[in-house]
Design a protein around this motif. Structure first.
Motif, PDB file in Angstrom:
ATOM      1  N   ASP A 190       5.935   7.172   5.411  1.00 22.65           N
ATOM      2  CA  ASP A 190       4.850   6.186   5.434  1.00 22.65           C
ATOM      3  C   ASP A 190       5.139   5.108   6.458  1.00 22.65           C
ATOM      4  OD1 ASP A 190       3.610   7.386   3.260  1.00 22.65           O
ATOM      5  OD2 ASP A 190       4.924   6.323   1.871  1.00 22.65           O
ATOM      6  N   THR A 191       4.118   4.717   7.153  1.00 19.22           N
ATOM      7  CA  THR A 191       4.255   3.603   8.079  1.00 19.22           C
ATOM      8  C   THR A 191       3.249   2.538   7.674  1.00 19.22           C
ATOM      9  OG1 THR A 191       4.505   5.314   9.723  1.00 19.22           O
ATOM     10  CG2 THR A 191       4.454   3.067  10.520  1.00 19.22           C
ATOM     11  N   ALA A 192       3.696   1.313   7.613  1.00 20.76           N
ATOM     12  CA  ALA A 192       2.767   0.229   7.294  1.00 20.76           C
ATOM     13  C   ALA A 192       1.804   0.051   8.454  1.00 20.76           C
ATOM     14  CB  ALA A 192       3.529  -1.055   7.039  1.00 20.76           C
ATOM     15  N   THR A 220       3.881   1.774   1.093  1.00 23.05           N
ATOM     16  CA  THR A 220       4.933   1.982   2.090  1.00 23.05           C
ATOM     17  C   THR A 220       6.305   1.811   1.439  1.00 23.05           C
ATOM     18  OG1 THR A 220       3.517   0.439   3.254  1.00 23.05           O
ATOM     19  CG2 THR A 220       5.108   1.613   4.542  1.00 23.05           C
ATOM     20  N   HIS A 257      -0.245   0.066  13.977  1.00 19.16           N
ATOM     21  CA  HIS A 257       1.078  -0.112  13.384  1.00 19.16           C
ATOM     22  C   HIS A 257       1.303  -1.602  13.110  1.00 19.16           C
ATOM     23  CE1 HIS A 257       5.416  -0.232  13.039  1.00 19.16           C
ATOM     24  NE2 HIS A 257       5.452   1.090  13.003  1.00 19.16           N
ATOM     25  N   GLN A 258       1.897  -1.882  11.964  1.00 20.16           N
ATOM     26  CA  GLN A 258       2.015  -3.281  11.576  1.00 20.16           C
ATOM     27  C   GLN A 258       2.829  -4.107  12.578  1.00 20.16           C
ATOM     28  OE1 GLN A 258       3.800  -4.401   7.733  1.00 20.16           O
ATOM     29  NE2 GLN A 258       1.707  -4.765   7.109  1.00 20.16           N
ATOM     30  N   GLY A 259       3.733  -3.462  13.244  1.00 20.17           N
ATOM     31  CA  GLY A 259       4.526  -4.180  14.232  1.00 20.17           C
ATOM     32  C   GLY A 259       3.697  -4.705  15.401  1.00 20.17           C
ATOM     33  N   ALA A 311      -2.791  -1.031   4.980  1.00 21.40           N
ATOM     34  CA  ALA A 311      -2.881   0.384   4.664  1.00 21.40           C
ATOM     35  C   ALA A 311      -1.576   1.037   5.071  1.00 21.40           C
ATOM     36  CB  ALA A 311      -4.044   1.010   5.417  1.00 21.40           C
ATOM     37  N   ARG A 312      -1.501   2.315   4.833  1.00 21.00           N
ATOM     38  CA  ARG A 312      -0.331   3.002   5.342  1.00 21.00           C
ATOM     39  C   ARG A 312      -0.757   4.282   6.035  1.00 21.00           C
ATOM     40  NH1 ARG A 312      -0.139   5.104  -0.098  1.00 21.00           N
ATOM     41  NH2 ARG A 312       0.613   7.244  -0.088  1.00 21.00           N
ATOM     42  N   GLY A 323       1.600   7.475  17.884  1.00 21.90           N
ATOM     43  CA  GLY A 323       2.313   6.724  16.873  1.00 21.90           C
ATOM     44  C   GLY A 323       1.994   5.255  16.829  1.00 21.90           C
ATOM     45  N   ARG A 324       1.157   4.790  17.733  1.00 24.57           N
ATOM     46  CA  ARG A 324       0.905   3.350  17.712  1.00 24.57           C
ATOM     47  C   ARG A 324      -0.374   3.000  16.981  1.00 24.57           C
ATOM     48  NH1 ARG A 324       4.283   0.828  21.473  1.00 24.57           N
ATOM     49  NH2 ARG A 324       2.896  -0.931  21.759  1.00 24.57           N
ATOM     50  N   SER A 355       8.259  -4.012  20.188  1.00 22.12           N
ATOM     51  CA  SER A 355       7.126  -4.916  20.167  1.00 22.12           C
ATOM     52  C   SER A 355       7.110  -5.768  18.904  1.00 22.12           C
ATOM     53  CB  SER A 355       5.829  -4.140  20.279  1.00 22.12           C
ATOM     54  OG  SER A 355       6.022  -2.848  19.813  1.00 22.12           O
ATOM     55  N   HIS A 356       8.287  -5.889  18.307  1.00 22.39           N
ATOM     56  CA  HIS A 356       8.328  -6.730  17.117  1.00 22.39           C
ATOM     57  C   HIS A 356       8.478  -8.184  17.524  1.00 22.39           C
ATOM     58  CE1 HIS A 356       9.543  -8.522  13.460  1.00 22.39           C
ATOM     59  NE2 HIS A 356      10.750  -8.771  13.908  1.00 22.39           N
ATOM     60  N   GLN A 408      10.423   2.300  10.159  1.00 17.09           N
ATOM     61  CA  GLN A 408       9.079   1.949  10.598  1.00 17.09           C
ATOM     62  C   GLN A 408       9.061   1.653  12.089  1.00 17.09           C
ATOM     63  OE1 GLN A 408       6.403   0.274   8.126  1.00 17.09           O
ATOM     64  NE2 GLN A 408       7.165   1.907   6.858  1.00 17.09           N
ATOM     65  N   ARG A 409      10.112   0.982  12.497  1.00 23.18           N
ATOM     66  CA  ARG A 409      10.191   0.551  13.877  1.00 23.18           C
ATOM     67  C   ARG A 409      10.391   1.721  14.827  1.00 23.18           C
ATOM     68  NH1 ARG A 409      12.051  -4.147  13.908  1.00 23.18           N
ATOM     69  NH2 ARG A 409      10.872  -4.607  12.076  1.00 23.18           N
ATOM     70  N   ARG A 433       2.766  10.434   7.783  1.00 22.81           N
ATOM     71  CA  ARG A 433       3.093  11.486   8.747  1.00 22.81           C
ATOM     72  C   ARG A 433       4.071  12.440   8.105  1.00 22.81           C
ATOM     73  NH1 ARG A 433       2.798   6.903  11.995  1.00 22.81           N
ATOM     74  NH2 ARG A 433       1.272   7.168  13.636  1.00 22.81           N
ATOM     75  N   THR A 487       0.009   6.268  23.652  1.00 23.32           N
ATOM     76  CA  THR A 487       1.311   6.743  23.196  1.00 23.32           C
ATOM     77  C   THR A 487       1.186   7.097  21.722  1.00 23.32           C
ATOM     78  OG1 THR A 487       2.180   4.992  24.562  1.00 23.32           O
ATOM     79  CG2 THR A 487       3.752   6.159  23.176  1.00 23.32           C
ATOM     80  N   LYS A 511      12.980  17.180   8.953  1.00 28.68           N
ATOM     81  CA  LYS A 511      14.416  16.918   8.844  1.00 28.68           C
ATOM     82  C   LYS A 511      15.161  18.238   8.782  1.00 28.68           C
ATOM     83  CE  LYS A 511      14.753  12.482   6.563  1.00 28.68           C
ATOM     84  NZ  LYS A 511      14.972  11.827   5.276  1.00 28.68           N
ATOM     85  N   ILE A 547       6.964  13.638  12.851  1.00 36.36           N
ATOM     86  CA  ILE A 547       8.029  12.896  13.510  1.00 36.36           C
ATOM     87  C   ILE A 547       9.354  13.485  13.061  1.00 36.36           C
ATOM     88  CG2 ILE A 547       6.801  10.720  13.819  1.00 36.36           C
ATOM     89  CD1 ILE A 547       8.012   9.742  11.248  1.00 36.36           C
ATOM     90  N   ILE A 571       9.075   4.514  15.258  1.00 33.67           N
ATOM     91  CA  ILE A 571       7.892   5.084  15.890  1.00 33.67           C
ATOM     92  C   ILE A 571       7.432   4.203  17.043  1.00 33.67           C
ATOM     93  CG2 ILE A 571       5.500   5.697  15.489  1.00 33.67           C
ATOM     94  CD1 ILE A 571       6.296   6.330  12.628  1.00 33.67           C
ATOM     95  N   LEU A 572       7.474   2.876  16.802  1.00 35.46           N
ATOM     96  CA  LEU A 572       7.014   1.967  17.843  1.00 35.46           C
ATOM     97  C   LEU A 572       7.946   1.977  19.033  1.00 35.46           C
ATOM     98  CD1 LEU A 572       5.642  -1.404  16.616  1.00 35.46           C
ATOM     99  CD2 LEU A 572       4.508   0.479  17.734  1.00 35.46           C
ATOM    100  N   VAL A 596       0.830  -1.194   0.000  1.00 32.22           N
ATOM    101  CA  VAL A 596       0.000   0.000   0.000  1.00 32.22           C
ATOM    102  C   VAL A 596       0.874   1.258   0.000  1.00 32.22           C
ATOM    103  CG1 VAL A 596      -2.108   0.979   0.968  1.00 32.22           C
ATOM    104  CG2 VAL A 596      -1.519  -1.338   1.481  1.00 32.22           C
TER     105      VAL A 596
END
Lengths: 690, 376
Positions: free
Chosen positions: B67-69, A561, B20-22, B44-45, B99-100, A687-688, A676-677, B48, B97, B52, B235, A679-680, A559
């Motif tokens: 983009d975040t998955a 990313t 978040h996909q994670g 989806a994505r 971003g999740r 949390s992976h 990607q990570r 944000r 929190t 920089k 971010i 942010i988490l 999608v």
């Protein structure tokens, strides 16, 4: 369904125009880089204008339109068809059926796409005496070679499907296959004969998966994994192409191991062609006649002398070369000029030149070959696409009892793909390949420090009285005479007494081309070759249709990313680096295994740190890089550089060009993952879960 | 039994979780521990702004898009369990929190053959939920001429847009083969905004996203019962101990609403030139097996729907013979006027009942402020 809307003709035309404009301009952008690069290199570095501009421009135009049609055909017809079959297969049939189908598809796609011709072209300089096993596999056991490769692809597709069906990641396959292959290669590299097929074996991995197979298999895999996967991973569906570049390597290596005991060991050319060795030589070559051809087409003077054994026969044969009627008996498709330049020794050149001068100069009979070419390419396009489509349609309609989602679109798409493929390949033959040839072949000039013989002119009658004397700075006399160049300007050229024949009053002048960068500047030359290799790898891969299909699929599945542009650029960068490594291998005579083993080791480490999804995308990208645009250009360059340095074959570059994209893609994937990570992990919680 | 259930629309609540996909496996664990065993998952994505430093140390910041998955989980639960489930999700996944992810519940009517999950409602502190939210859904052609809606949304600081993809059908399908000249790919942009600002933001989105031009796209609002937004719009480089988004989230939390950040005044009088009336429309969704979607779309269009957007989703079934069975499904959205809801739902139901499997779901919920470019 509500009424169909009939668009007025003018509106329809405007819509089509808009659509065509967008699609064509996309491909123009894709192709522009490589064309400008080649032309700029030709003009600025090699200092010559491109020949045949009209034909080349027409060819490039065909390439652009061909790509447009072909890609549109893929997205409209072939890929939806493949995906439909993929989605339906696990639901309506058994795992055995899927395996059989995978085997058939893999085998069929190898038979349909003439990848083998690219391999044979790369091995055109392989000789039966220096590399008997390689020669035997390419020229004698061709059918077995195709079968080994096709079998490898078939097994790969079948395994890929099984993998999706049971939801197994790609990593276990990579961790077992790659060390196995590298280990076997390392072992083979110690054997005189087997060492020479390593390059061939690793090249097949890249060459086998062509522009029709890749998108089809990709779509199929996505379909199967959509409907069969247990785990909820989104981007799985990739990975078949990765396997399809590894299993054929195994197939070729196995074939080599099997043929090796019955293959003679490498010998020198004169031993090979000697009468005493004839019996063992005929094991490799079917007939005496064939042997003679090889002596001419691939051998040197010693080989030919050994073949004819007595001087008289040898000279008669050489004289026959001057006769255009008898010539092709010896040279096959090679032209006389080419032979004189590449194979003949100077004494042979002299002999043929004398013989030639006696004959009326046959004007260049260049028939208009374009219609013939178009016909041939259309045929091979049909061969590449139709059988696969028929197989898919058969499975879909007869076995799965389903039909494509939008039949009219699929039919149109297949037509587009056919037209596009024919246009693309003819365009490459007419425009891109000759252009690549014009730059790739003379490429060694940029690093060679000696002068290069360009041609010979017979001056008859020659008057030695016109020769003048010139003195150097320290008083050494030298003799010279004036020769008008093509534009009529008289230029002083040195006089070489040995080339003057007093009886016939004939003087043979050798036109030489000075080194491009002077005798001392070879480092600059080598840097330029590297630059060229890198740019060409990058540029030609950007235009590669299979990569475009992969990129689009990745973007769709993630999608957005992971973007198409990102994938295409990363892979192209990898191919550029790969070509660099490949050229370095040829220039510095690095054994293949010394490049392959560390590269694959790095890949294994990187794979360990990657997520399974991205690892399969990355390993897939190794297979998609080498397609119809890259291969001819790479081979032209490889043969140019390799031929100059008397390297046995032009293999190995393609293998390099498929390793490095995997590496760049893995790194790209790790970077994307890390972002990607981020942010988490902001709240200190990784949390992976694996 | 099954057909009994299928007869009448039942009131329920749809929970939509954009995580978040994670967090994927944790979401599944949580859902099964709550007793929710089937859900639809869509990839989806989440877009944000990434701040920089400028090149070569030039002063100032530059904004890029990052983009975040993200996975969108949709499930339907009984009305009374909505707040409990929302709170559990927020707590367990730590959605407070930034971003999740985000989560929200919407009231709807569902027609399906399945039973709703039985959820043991426990006691939770429902105070953390925001109740004055609206969902703006924008559907735009991916290759269209308009400015990307998600960019506009980010520029306006409206919220974190979640972008999914779908295939549009409508007029395009009636063009014959000429349809291939129009790309069917659509981007669906989901944006949660405070409801009192929804109209104002919507008109800004329409204006700046050039939706008021032909082929620009389509946009509507749907009321949200309760939910939690993801406030992490920016971010990257940050120059204070807390970002402005974090401060906003904290005040939202304290005030338990978003009314304090109202930014458009004098707009709620309906002075805009949008052809809207509150809740005059319905958003109809269907979920069905992959390949069946076309039938539903065709049926709905026969009944008068203008067009549909179909996305691919995976239906996850956690409680079945095989653990974690995943079925490829299609999720379609129509937006229709409330007047034709009955006939559309009727035709859809007939289509659904004729389909070979029983795993279809039809849902209908209120929608408002539908905007599409009209030929004038």
């Amino acid at each position: 369904m509500p009424e169909r809307i009939h668009m007025p003709f003018r509106v329809a035309l405007a819509m089509i125009w808009n659509y065509v404009k967008v699609k064509v301009s996309e491909q123009v952008k894709a192709v522009a880089f490589i064309i400008f690069y080649l032309v700029a290199f030709k003009i600025i570095v090699l200092n010559t204008a491109p020949d045949n501009i009209l034909q080349i421009s027409a060819g490039v135009g065909l390439v652009v339109f061909g790509l447009t049609f072909f890609l549109e055909g893929l997205f409209l017809g072939l890929m939806p068809l493949g995906e439909r079959v993929g989605v339906q297969l696990p639901q309506r049939s058994t795992i055995y059926m899927i395996v059989v189908f995978g085997l058939l598809l893999g085998l069929g796609s190898t038979l349909a796409e003439p990848a083998i011709s690219a391999l044979r072209l790369a091995g055109i300089t392989a000789t039966p005496w220096e590399t008997p096993l390689l020669f035997r596999m390419l020229e004698v056991e061709t059918d077995n070679l195709i079968l080994a490769i096709g079998g490898g692809v078939g097994v790969a597709v079948a395994f890929g499907m099984v993998r999706f069906y049971f939801g197994i990641g790609i990593k276990p396959f990579i961790y077992t296959l790659v060390p196995l292959l590298v280990g076997v290669s390392a072992m083979f590299s110690r054997d005189e004969n087997l060492a020479n097929i390593l390059n061939l074996a690793w090249d097949t991995g890249g060459v086998t998966t062509g522009p029709v197979t890749v998108p089809l298999v990709l779509a199929l895999g996505i379909g199967v994994s959509r409907s069969a996967s247990r785990q909820e991973s989104t981007t799985s569906g990739f990975g078949i192409i990765a396997l399809a570049s590894l299993f054929p390597v195994m197939g070729v290596l196995a074939l080599g191991a099997w043929l090796n005991p019955s293959t003679p060991l490498p010998v020198t050319a004169s031993v090979f062609f000697s009468q005493e060795n004839r019996a063992s030589a005929l094991k490799l070559v079917s007939s005496e006649r064939e042997l003679q051809n090889i002596a001419f087409q691939r051998g040197n003077e010693a080989a030919r002398r050994a073949f004819f054994a007595n001087e008289l026969n040898y000279e008669t044969a050489l004289k026959d070369l001057a006769d255009p009627e008898k010539r092709h008996k010896f040279l096959g498709r090679q032209s006389l000029d080419e032979w004189l330049r590449q194979r003949a020794s100077s004494s042979e050149r002299a002999l043929v030149a004398i013989e030639l001068s006696g004959k009326p100069k046959s004007g260049k009979i260049e028939k208009n070959q374009v219609p013939e070419l178009l016909k041939n390419e259309s045929k091979s396009a049909v061969r590449a696409i139709v059988p696969l489509v028929l197989l898919l349609l058969f499975v879909l309609l007869v076995i799965l009892r389903d039909k494509p989602r939008k039949t009219d679109e699929v039919v149109l798409g297949i037509l587009f793909a056919l037209v596009g493929m024919a246009m693309l390949t003819s365009g490459i033959r007419l425009g891109l390949a000759p252009l690549g040839d014009q730059v790739g072949r003379p490429l060694p000039q940029v690093f060679r420090s000696e002068t290069h013989e360009e041609g010979r002119i017979i001056l008859e009658p020659f008057d030695p009285g016109t020769v003048l004397t010139a003195f150097s700075q320290n008083g050494v006399p030298g003799r010279f005479f004036y020769l008008r160049d093509r534009s009529g300007v008289p230029n002083p050229v040195p006089f070489e007494p040995s080339r003057f024949d007093r009886q016939t009053r004939r003087y043979e002048h050798i036109v030489e081309r000075p080194p491009l960068f002077g005798p001392e500047l070879t480092m600059v030359g080598i840097a330029l070759v590297f630059l060229f290799a890198f740019g060409m790898g990058y540029g030609s891969t950007v235009a590669e249709p299979a990569l475009s299909a992969l990129g689009t699929t990745v973007e769709e599945l993630t999608v957005g990313t992971v973007q198409r542009v990102g994938v295409v650029r990363t892979v192209s960068l990898g191919v550029g680096i790969g070509l660099l490594a490949g050229v370095a291998r040829i220039l510095y005579h690095i054994p293949m295994i010394w490049l392959l083993a560390p590269a694959y080791l790095v890949l294994l480490v990187l794979t360990w740190f990657s997520e399974d999804d991205f690892a399969s995308i990355a390993w897939d990208s190794g297979g998609v890089t080498t397609g119809p645009i890259t291969v001819p250009l790479v081979l032209a360059m490889g043969l140019g550089v390799g031929g100059e340095l008397k390297v046995v074959d032009g293999f190995g570059i393609v293998a390099m060009a498929s390793v490095f994209p995997i590496m760049t893609m893995l790194v790209y994937g790790i970077i994307v993952q890390m972002r990607q990570r981020q942010i988490l992990q902001a709240d200190g919680e990784g949390s992976h879960e694996e | 039994m099954k057909n009994e259930l299928a007869k009448e629309p039942r009131a329920a609540v749809r929970i939509t979780l954009m995580a978040h996909q994670g967090l994927n496996s944790r979401v599944i664990e949580l859902f099964s521990s709550l007793g929710i065993h089937s859900m639809a998952v869509e990839s989806a994505r989440c877009v944000r702004q990434m701040m920089k430093n400028r090149f070569w140390g030039l002063p100032g910041l530059r904004a890029e898009f990052s983009d975040t998955a993200t996975d969108i989980f949709r499930t339907t639960i009984p009305s009374e369990a909505a707040e409990y489930v929302l709170c559990k999700i927020i707590e367990d996944l730590g959605l407070r929190t930034p971003g999740r992810g985000a989560v929200y519940a919407q009231n709807l009517h569902e027609i399906s053959c399945r039973e709703f999950p039985e959820i043991a409602v426990g006691k939770v502190n429902a105070d953390m939920l925001l109740s004055d939210l609206s969902l703006i859904t924008g559907i735009q052609s991916k290759s269209g001429s308009g400015e990307n809606l998600f960019r506009v949304a980010l520029k306006l600081g409206a919220g974190v847009p979640v972008v999914g993809i779908g295939i549009g059908s409508g007029i395009r399908d009636r063009l014959g083969l000429l349809r291939i000249t129009i790309s069917p790919e659509k981007e669906l942009v989901y944006l949660m905004v405070p409801s009192h600002d929804a109209d104002g933001l919507q008109s800004l989105l329409i204006e700046e996203g050039h939706l008021n031009r032909p082929g620009g796209g389509f946009l509507y609002q749907a009321p949200v019962r309760a939910g939690m937004v993801d406030p992490l719009i920016r971010i990257g480089r940050q120059e204070h101990a807390a970002s402005i988004e974090q401060i906003i989230a904290a005040i939202d939390d304290l005030k338990k609403n978003t009314a304090w950040r109202k930014r458009f005044f004098g707009l709620e009088s309906g002075a805009q030139n949008l052809a809207t009336a509150d809740l005059s429309h319905r958003e109809i969704s269907f979920f069905c097996h992959d390949g069946q979607g076309d039938n539903f779309v065709r049926a709905a269009m026969r009944a008068g729907a203008g067009g549909a957007t179909v996305s691919r989703v995976r239906a996850l079934h956690l409680k079945s013979e095989e653990k974690e069975r995943s079925v490829p499904c299609e999720h379609g959205i129509f937006c229709i006027s409330a007047a034709i809801e009955k006939q559309v739902m009727q035709t859809l139901r007939e289509t659904a009942e004729a389909s070979p499997d029983q795993e279809w779901i039809l849902q209908s919920m209120a929608a408002a402020s539908v905007f599409a470019h009209k030929r004038s």
